[in-house]
Write a protein that holds these residues in place. Structure first.
Motif, PDB file in Angstrom:
ATOM      1  N   ASP A 106       0.616  -1.266  -0.023  1.00 52.37           N
ATOM      2  CA  ASP A 106       0.017  -0.067  -0.057  1.00 52.37           C
ATOM      3  C   ASP A 106       0.957   1.387  -0.069  1.00 52.37           C
ATOM      4  O   ASP A 106       0.463   2.207   0.239  1.00 52.37           O
ATOM      5  CB  ASP A 106      -0.994  -0.010   1.139  1.00 52.37           C
ATOM      6  CG  ASP A 106      -0.281  -0.145   2.636  1.00 52.37           C
ATOM      7  OD1 ASP A 106       0.806  -0.413   2.586  1.00 52.37           O
ATOM      8  OD2 ASP A 106      -1.147   0.448   3.698  1.00 52.37           O
ATOM      9  N   GLU A 107       2.070   1.120  -0.314  1.00 58.82           N
ATOM     10  CA  GLU A 107       2.875   2.356  -0.383  1.00 58.82           C
ATOM     11  C   GLU A 107       3.425   2.541  -1.924  1.00 58.82           C
ATOM     12  O   GLU A 107       3.879   1.385  -2.650  1.00 58.82           O
ATOM     13  CB  GLU A 107       4.209   2.451   0.232  1.00 58.82           C
ATOM     14  CG  GLU A 107       4.168   1.504   1.842  1.00 58.82           C
ATOM     15  CD  GLU A 107       3.474   2.515   2.643  1.00 58.82           C
ATOM     16  OE1 GLU A 107       3.359   3.753   2.556  1.00 58.82           O
ATOM     17  OE2 GLU A 107       3.567   1.995   3.804  1.00 58.82           O
ATOM     18  N   THR A 108       3.239   3.777  -2.622  1.00 61.84           N
ATOM     19  CA  THR A 108       3.368   3.892  -3.974  1.00 61.84           C
ATOM     20  C   THR A 108       5.031   4.648  -3.907  1.00 61.84           C
ATOM     21  O   THR A 108       4.879   5.794  -3.441  1.00 61.84           O
ATOM     22  CB  THR A 108       2.626   4.839  -4.762  1.00 61.84           C
ATOM     23  OG1 THR A 108       0.913   4.258  -4.575  1.00 61.84           O
ATOM     24  CG2 THR A 108       2.818   4.617  -6.334  1.00 61.84           C
ATOM     25  N   ALA A 109       6.014   4.149  -4.293  1.00 64.35           N
ATOM     26  CA  ALA A 109       7.228   4.518  -4.169  1.00 64.35           C
ATOM     27  C   ALA A 109       8.115   4.598  -5.172  1.00 64.35           C
ATOM     28  O   ALA A 109       8.030   3.586  -5.931  1.00 64.35           O
ATOM     29  CB  ALA A 109       7.749   3.929  -2.826  1.00 64.35           C
ATOM     30  N   ALA A 110       8.930   5.801  -5.092  1.00 64.53           N
ATOM     31  CA  ALA A 110       9.780   5.649  -6.316  1.00 64.53           C
ATOM     32  C   ALA A 110      11.193   6.323  -5.745  1.00 64.53           C
ATOM     33  O   ALA A 110      11.169   7.021  -5.028  1.00 64.53           O
ATOM     34  CB  ALA A 110       9.703   6.566  -7.604  1.00 64.53           C
ATOM     35  N   ALA A 111      12.492   5.921  -6.369  1.00 65.78           N
ATOM     36  CA  ALA A 111      13.650   6.308  -5.655  1.00 65.78           C
ATOM     37  C   ALA A 111      14.688   6.197  -6.835  1.00 65.78           C
ATOM     38  O   ALA A 111      14.556   5.368  -7.391  1.00 65.78           O
ATOM     39  CB  ALA A 111      13.986   5.373  -4.356  1.00 65.78           C
ATOM     40  N   ILE A 112      15.854   6.982  -6.485  1.00 70.97           N
ATOM     41  CA  ILE A 112      16.910   6.956  -7.556  1.00 70.97           C
ATOM     42  C   ILE A 112      18.026   6.822  -6.757  1.00 70.97           C
ATOM     43  O   ILE A 112      18.320   7.656  -5.552  1.00 70.97           O
ATOM     44  CB  ILE A 112      17.104   8.173  -8.209  1.00 70.97           C
ATOM     45  CG1 ILE A 112      15.785   8.537  -9.272  1.00 70.97           C
ATOM     46  CG2 ILE A 112      18.171   7.889  -9.270  1.00 70.97           C
ATOM     47  CD1 ILE A 112      15.705   9.776 -10.138  1.00 70.97           C
ATOM     48  N   VAL A 113      18.761   5.545  -6.965  1.00 67.10           N
ATOM     49  CA  VAL A 113      20.078   5.455  -5.843  1.00 67.10           C
ATOM     50  C   VAL A 113      21.179   5.322  -6.971  1.00 67.10           C
ATOM     51  O   VAL A 113      21.115   4.608  -8.017  1.00 67.10           O
ATOM     52  CB  VAL A 113      19.540   3.928  -5.165  1.00 67.10           C
ATOM     53  CG1 VAL A 113      20.891   3.663  -4.332  1.00 67.10           C
ATOM     54  CG2 VAL A 113      18.605   4.503  -4.233  1.00 67.10           C
ATOM     55  N   ARG A 114      22.322   5.590  -6.598  1.00 64.35           N
ATOM     56  CA  ARG A 114      23.674   5.284  -7.125  1.00 64.35           C
ATOM     57  C   ARG A 114      24.396   4.164  -6.803  1.00 64.35           C
ATOM     58  O   ARG A 114      24.450   4.108  -5.440  1.00 64.35           O
ATOM     59  CB  ARG A 114      24.551   6.666  -7.248  1.00 64.35           C
ATOM     60  CG  ARG A 114      25.942   6.435  -8.087  1.00 64.35           C
ATOM     61  CD  ARG A 114      26.476   7.687  -8.228  1.00 64.35           C
ATOM     62  NE  ARG A 114      26.173   8.266  -9.177  1.00 64.35           N
ATOM     63  CZ  ARG A 114      25.977   9.812  -9.017  1.00 64.35           C
ATOM     64  NH1 ARG A 114      25.961  10.260  -7.870  1.00 64.35           N
ATOM     65  NH2 ARG A 114      25.535  10.624 -10.038  1.00 64.35           N
ATOM     66  N   ASP A 115      24.914   3.296  -7.567  1.00 63.18           N
ATOM     67  CA  ASP A 115      25.542   2.043  -7.282  1.00 63.18           C
ATOM     68  C   ASP A 115      25.077   1.467  -6.015  1.00 63.18           C
ATOM     69  O   ASP A 115      25.805   0.548  -5.129  1.00 63.18           O
ATOM     70  CB  ASP A 115      27.067   2.540  -7.115  1.00 63.18           C
ATOM     71  CG  ASP A 115      27.624   2.958  -8.260  1.00 63.18           C
ATOM     72  OD1 ASP A 115      27.309   2.707  -9.436  1.00 63.18           O
ATOM     73  OD2 ASP A 115      28.436   3.891  -8.120  1.00 63.18           O
ATOM     74  N   SER A 160       1.884   7.305   1.005  1.00 66.65           N
ATOM     75  CA  SER A 160       1.204   6.073   1.808  1.00 66.65           C
ATOM     76  C   SER A 160      -0.425   5.975   1.558  1.00 66.65           C
ATOM     77  O   SER A 160      -1.031   7.026   1.627  1.00 66.65           O
ATOM     78  CB  SER A 160       1.584   6.379   3.059  1.00 66.65           C
ATOM     79  OG  SER A 160       1.038   5.250   3.881  1.00 66.65           O
ATOM     80  N   GLN A 161      -0.730   4.932   1.466  1.00 69.29           N
ATOM     81  CA  GLN A 161      -2.269   4.763   1.339  1.00 69.29           C
ATOM     82  C   GLN A 161      -2.921   4.261   2.657  1.00 69.29           C
ATOM     83  O   GLN A 161      -3.986   3.982   2.992  1.00 69.29           O
ATOM     84  CB  GLN A 161      -2.821   3.596   0.443  1.00 69.29           C
ATOM     85  CG  GLN A 161      -2.359   3.901  -1.070  1.00 69.29           C
ATOM     86  CD  GLN A 161      -2.540   2.985  -1.971  1.00 69.29           C
ATOM     87  OE1 GLN A 161      -3.442   1.787  -1.427  1.00 69.29           O
ATOM     88  NE2 GLN A 161      -1.958   2.677  -3.178  1.00 69.29           N
TER      89      GLN A 161
END
Ligand code: KG4
Ligand code: ZN
Length: 346
Positions: free
Chosen positions: A12-21, A32-33
């Motif tokens: 129930d969490e709509t999540a996006a992230a950007i991570v290096r290496d 969050s829902q």
């Protein structure tokens, strides 16, 4: 793998992230829902999938904006493809496929549980070998990581997961939803020694929490006043004692078996992962165990001292930064016909 944009929609969490290496978080966003599902007392899969669909594009845009990056500065698109709710997983997977196709980037899928463990690599120096206690809503496992891609489950729950037990007992005590954080908060004002609840008697590194849940129920039934009778004036002292005693019984056995595994394998690194890793009492016990070991190993020049890794709370519960890390360390490169799975793969 460079710079990875990851999506997480297993529950129930709509999540996006950007991570290096797999280590350096450049941005991490989620919607969050919890407020939506509160009225049902649990996550309604179909409703969750619809909200993911509504929110996902916005969350992706915000994540790119926060990192100050454009699509042509990314190296791969990743997402969780299981285990989780199949309808919600497919929203994230479809979005990831669309981005991969339209931006011409490789598509990587990764297991949600493995990703929880990888939250421990974010902004830290943790390297295998180590022991990990993974405690989430659906799983409770003691794991031995000999390498980034090689791990063994030493033991797991034979019935309810730790998070599930927290949620069920919270419902029993009328503490509201979501249950884990509610017990955590209520237990702070309770006495953990007020009731002696049994630890599940299971050998080795396995766990059992269903008997404990029943023990709380039987105790509540025998008490003169029902625990929620004074709900209008807040939580009663008795309810706080029940919450604290229940939490104590769960965390006692979790810590005991995790540290036993560390000793047996001769390791001095232990990681905590999953939603229940956000529990303040569990975190305190892990920190205290490190302090204890520091005292007992003072004098030795070594490093027999235990090192504990506990992700910040926002990376314990579901998030996409952990998925980007998971994709980096043990993701699977897939094509546009990739599918999702609801149960843990054997
Ligand atoms: O890892 P997670 O976010 O989702 C799954 O993959 O299952 O874990 C959710 C679980 C829920 O059972 C929730 O009640 C529990 O983690 N949880 C907590 C706390 N915060 C979340 N349990 C105890 N104390 C907390 N502070
Ligand atoms: Zn999770």
């Amino acid at each position: 793998m460079g710079v990875v944009l990851a999506l997480e929609t297993s529950c129930d969490e709509t999540a996006a992230a950007i991570v290096r290496d797999g280590r350096q978080v450049l941005s991490s966003k989620l919607v969050s829902q919890t407020g939506i599902h509160r009225q049902y007392g649990g996550v309604v899969p179909e409703v969750a999938a619809r909200y993911h669909l509504e929110d996902i594009n916005q969350v992706i845009e915000e994540t790119l904006a926060e990192a100050g990056l454009r699509a042509n500065q990314l190296d791969a698109i990743a997402c969780t493809n299981g285990p989780g709710l199949i309808g919600t997983l497919l929203v994230g997977l479809s979005a990831a496929k669309a981005l991969s196709w339209s931006w011409g980037l490789p598509l990587i899928t990764v297991d949600h549980l493995y990703s929880h463990v990888c939250a421990n690599f974010l902004d830290t120096d943790l390297e295998p070998p180590f022991i990990c206690l993974l405690v989430s809503g659906g799983h409770t496992q003691v794991m031995h990581f000999s390498d980034y891609q090689n791990w063994k489950i030493l033991g797991q729950t034979l019935d309810d997961a730790a998070g599930e037990a927290f949620d069920k007992v919270a419902r029993l005590l009328a503490l509201g939803y979501p249950g884990g954080p509610a017990i955590d908060k209520t237990a702070k004002s309770g006495n953990p020694l007020a009731f002696r609840f049994p630890e599940g008697k299971v050998s080795g590194y396995d766990f059992s929490f269903s008997g404990l849940k029943t023990a709380v129920l039987r105790t509540v039934e025998k008490l003169p006043a029902s625990p929620n009778s004074s709900e209008s004036e807040g939580v009663s002292a008795q309810t706080a004692d029940l919450a604290a005693s229940f939490q104590d019984a769960v965390n006692r056995v979790l810590v005991k078996k995790t540290f036993k595994a560390m000793q047996e394998f001769g390791l001095n690194k232990v990681a905590l992962a999953g939603g229940v890793a956000a529990n303040s009492d569990l975190r305190r016990r892990f920190s205290e165990a490190t302090e204890e070991s520091a005292k007992s190993s003072s004098g030795s020049a070594d490093g027999g001292k235990i090192k504990i890794y506990m992700p910040p709370i926002k990376y314990c519960t579901d998030n996409a930064a952990m998925v980007a890390a998971g994709a980096h360390f043990a993701g699977t490169s897939v094509k546009l016909d990739a599918t999702a799975y609801s149960r843990q793969l054997a």
